[in-house]
Design a protein around this motif. Structure first.
Motif, short mmCIF file in Angstrom:
data_model
loop_
_atom_site.label_atom_id
_atom_site.label_comp_id
_atom_site.label_asym_id
_atom_site.label_seq_id
_atom_site.Cartn_x
_atom_site.Cartn_y
_atom_site.Cartn_z
N PRO A 1 0.84 -1.21 0.00
CA PRO A 1 0.00 0.00 0.00
C PRO A 1 0.87 1.26 0.00
O PRO A 1 1.94 1.28 0.61
CB PRO A 1 -0.76 -0.12 1.32
CG PRO A 1 0.15 -0.89 2.22
CD PRO A 1 0.88 -1.85 1.33
N ILE B 1 -13.47 4.55 -7.57
CA ILE B 1 -12.42 3.61 -8.02
C ILE B 1 -12.50 3.40 -9.54
O ILE B 1 -11.48 3.40 -10.24
CB ILE B 1 -12.53 2.27 -7.26
CG1 ILE B 1 -12.12 2.45 -5.79
CG2 ILE B 1 -11.68 1.18 -7.93
CD1 ILE B 1 -12.49 1.29 -4.88
N ILE C 1 -10.85 6.32 -11.13
CA ILE C 1 -9.38 6.34 -10.99
C ILE C 1 -8.76 5.32 -11.94
O ILE C 1 -7.69 5.55 -12.53
CB ILE C 1 -8.94 6.09 -9.53
CG1 ILE C 1 -9.54 7.13 -8.58
CG2 ILE C 1 -7.41 6.13 -9.41
CD1 ILE C 1 -9.35 6.83 -7.08
N LYS C 2 -9.44 4.19 -12.13
CA LYS C 2 -8.91 3.14 -13.02
C LYS C 2 -8.82 3.62 -14.47
O LYS C 2 -8.01 3.11 -15.25
CB LYS C 2 -9.77 1.88 -12.93
CG LYS C 2 -9.44 1.03 -11.70
CD LYS C 2 -10.31 -0.21 -11.63
CE LYS C 2 -9.86 -1.12 -10.50
NZ LYS C 2 -10.82 -2.24 -10.28
N ALA D 1 -3.50 0.32 -11.32
CA ALA D 1 -3.57 0.52 -9.86
C ALA D 1 -4.53 -0.48 -9.22
O ALA D 1 -5.46 -0.99 -9.86
CB ALA D 1 -4.04 1.94 -9.57
N THR D 2 -4.29 -0.78 -7.94
CA THR D 2 -5.18 -1.68 -7.19
C THR D 2 -5.76 -0.94 -5.98
O THR D 2 -5.17 0.04 -5.49
CB THR D 2 -4.45 -2.95 -6.72
OG1 THR D 2 -3.31 -2.56 -5.97
CG2 THR D 2 -4.03 -3.81 -7.91
N PHE D 3 -6.91 -1.43 -5.51
CA PHE D 3 -7.67 -0.71 -4.48
C PHE D 3 -8.33 -1.68 -3.51
O PHE D 3 -8.69 -2.79 -3.89
CB PHE D 3 -8.78 0.14 -5.13
CG PHE D 3 -8.29 1.07 -6.19
CD1 PHE D 3 -7.90 2.36 -5.87
CD2 PHE D 3 -8.21 0.66 -7.52
CE1 PHE D 3 -7.44 3.23 -6.85
CE2 PHE D 3 -7.76 1.51 -8.51
CZ PHE D 3 -7.37 2.80 -8.17
N LYS D 4 -8.52 -1.23 -2.28
CA LYS D 4 -9.33 -1.98 -1.31
C LYS D 4 -10.20 -0.97 -0.57
O LYS D 4 -9.71 -0.22 0.28
CB LYS D 4 -8.43 -2.74 -0.32
CG LYS D 4 -9.21 -3.49 0.78
CD LYS D 4 -8.25 -4.18 1.75
CE LYS D 4 -8.97 -4.75 2.97
NZ LYS D 4 -9.76 -5.94 2.72
N ILE E 1 -10.27 4.04 1.14
CA ILE E 1 -9.79 3.18 0.06
C ILE E 1 -8.26 3.10 0.17
O ILE E 1 -7.58 4.13 0.10
CB ILE E 1 -10.15 3.76 -1.33
CG1 ILE E 1 -11.67 3.96 -1.46
CG2 ILE E 1 -9.63 2.86 -2.44
CD1 ILE E 1 -12.08 4.87 -2.63
N THR F 1 -4.77 2.13 -1.55
CA THR F 1 -4.34 1.97 -2.95
C THR F 1 -2.82 1.89 -3.03
O THR F 1 -2.11 2.29 -2.09
CB THR F 1 -4.86 3.13 -3.84
OG1 THR F 1 -4.41 2.94 -5.18
CG2 THR F 1 -4.38 4.48 -3.33
N ASP F 2 -2.33 1.40 -4.18
CA ASP F 2 -0.88 1.35 -4.40
C ASP F 2 -0.39 2.56 -5.20
O ASP F 2 0.74 2.58 -5.70
CB ASP F 2 -0.47 0.03 -5.07
CG ASP F 2 -1.17 -0.20 -6.40
OD1 ASP F 2 -2.01 0.65 -6.79
OD2 ASP F 2 -0.90 -1.22 -7.05
N ILE F 3 -1.24 3.57 -5.33
CA ILE F 3 -0.80 4.84 -5.95
C ILE F 3 -0.27 5.74 -4.83
O ILE F 3 -0.90 5.86 -3.78
CB ILE F 3 -1.97 5.56 -6.66
CG1 ILE F 3 -2.70 4.63 -7.64
CG2 ILE F 3 -1.46 6.80 -7.38
CD1 ILE F 3 -3.98 5.23 -8.22
#
Length: 392
Positions: free
Chosen positions: A68, A118, A121-122, A128-131, A173, A175-177
């Motif tokens: 993250p 999300i 953003i995609k 990118a990945t999100f939770k 959220i 994210t890896d951004i």
């Protein structure tokens, strides 16, 4: 250092278009400064049991998400006033759901907004990945929101925003951004202790923490008998509690109406109590199912409705309570009905003592036996009815 600064600006604009009222960004650094506090709360038995069970996963984003970099925190403001409230009439007493349960279930509203954010953003960051998560997730919503600059944590443990007070739902959220972090919120409570002083069960510890076991909001969501000491303080609020928000200076004159799906239907959030006690499962799901306050099902709300009728000393409820005590298949409803009868009945009434004693003879559940035994004792201690003077 402008890490994805242009993307951040675009996300903020998109969030407002989606109907997100506040958005902030923070790092995915651990919340390890809360570790001692969480462990102490657990050791003291101050937790509700509704929290995510693994403390490390609440504190370390990298335990629940691969690499993250940032957390996006969002807030949606909900109304604190019913625009056309119903009156509680003598023969049709009404309860109340706390404000966080007005309108559609906030979990659904927040998830839908976060999913849309999300998805946006995609389109800009395809790999990118999100939770996303809303209060049933691992992270601590208020800690994340405070660090992301949405507001500060008040002495009642709630996030207080400048624009909306504490009348907000929170979600986040991971994210890896990597984004530049916003400035964390700073407490503005000063020496004010209104929430602490107003809490009828002394649940607030004074430092933003609470003993959740003493919180009326938690008590209205339990499944068995409600302990005696919480029944009177519950008043007529059958789900949740707003006292520590209601008295907060930051909440005065703050009632926004930004989201039609959050607007309360007075007939639903101010439920007529007697009809609620005999409602079918089908009708309950239809009428109350969309509320966040229905998540524990019908029985806790019916138990609370009986307590509310007792707190209102509703004489018109006596026949129905006698019927529930004798016929309801659930011990908690039978026992709470007996207790309520002993509160509502003003004077000695041998017939009522006899009715409860007859039911008590059939009971085997220890708590129900105790409730009914105490109800009989309470009724026997009442004053005899005043003799009616006859005119000569």
């Amino acid at each position: 250092m402008a890490m994805n600064a242009a993307l951040k600006t675009k996300i903020i604009a998109a969030a407002h278009e989606i109907g997100i009222d506040k958005i902030g960004f923070t790092t995915a650094e651990p919340f390890d400064y809360l570790e001692d506090s969480l462990k102490e709360q657990k050791a003291k038995g101050h937790t509700s049991g509704f929290e995510h069970p693994v403390i490390e996963e609440r504190l370390y984003p990298d335990k629940i998400f691969h690499q993250p970099k940032s957390i996006i925190s969002i807030a949606l403001a909900y109304p604190s006033e019913i625009q056309n409230p119903l009156k509680s009439e003598r023969d049709n007493r009404r309860g109340l759901f706390a404000r966080a349960s007005w309108g559609l279930d906030y979990h659904d509203i927040l998830r839908e907004k976060m999913d849309r954010l999300i998805a946006y953003i995609k389109t800009e960051a395809t790999t990118a990945t999100f939770k996303p998560m809303v209060d049933t997730g691992e992270l601590i919503d208020v800690a994340t929101a405070q660090r992301a600059g949405l507001g500060f944590i008040g002495k009642n443990g709630l996030l207080i925003t400048e624009e909306f007070g504490s009348w907000v739902y929170l979600g986040e959220i991971i994210t890896d951004i990597e984004f530049e972090a916003d400035q964390p919120g700073v407490s503005a409570c000063g020496d004010c202790t209104r929430c602490i002083d107003a809490c009828p069960t002394n649940a607030l510890l004074g430092d933003g923490r609470m003993n959740a076991q003493l919180c009326l909001s938690f008590q209205t969501q339990t499944k068995g008998y409600m302990a005696q000491e919480f029944r009177r303080p519950m008043t007529h609020v059958i789900y949740g509690c707003d006292i520590c928000q209601y008295v907060c200076p930051f909440n005065q004159d703050k009632s926004v109406h930004l989201h039609p799906e959050m607007e309360p239907d007075p007939e639903v959030v101010q439920p007529a109590l007697k009809p609620l006690l005999t409602i079918s499962n089908k009708d309950f799901k239809e009428k109350y199912g969309p509320l966040a306050g229905s998540w524990r099902g019908k029985k806790p709300l019916q138990r609370n409705a009986i307590i509310a009728l007792a707190n209102m000393r509703d004489q018109t409820a006596i026949p129905l309570l006698l019927q529930l005590m004798e016929e309801d298949p659930r011990p908690v409803i039978r026992g709470t009905s007996a207790w309520a009868l002993s509160v509502i009945q003003r004077f000695q009434n041998p017939a009522m003592v006899k009715a409860i004693a007859a039911q008590l003879a059939k009971e085997t559940d220890p708590e129900t036996v105790t409730e009914m035994t105490q109800a009989i004792e309470k009724l026997k201690d009442k004053r005899p009815p005043r003799s009616i003077k006859t005119q000569s």
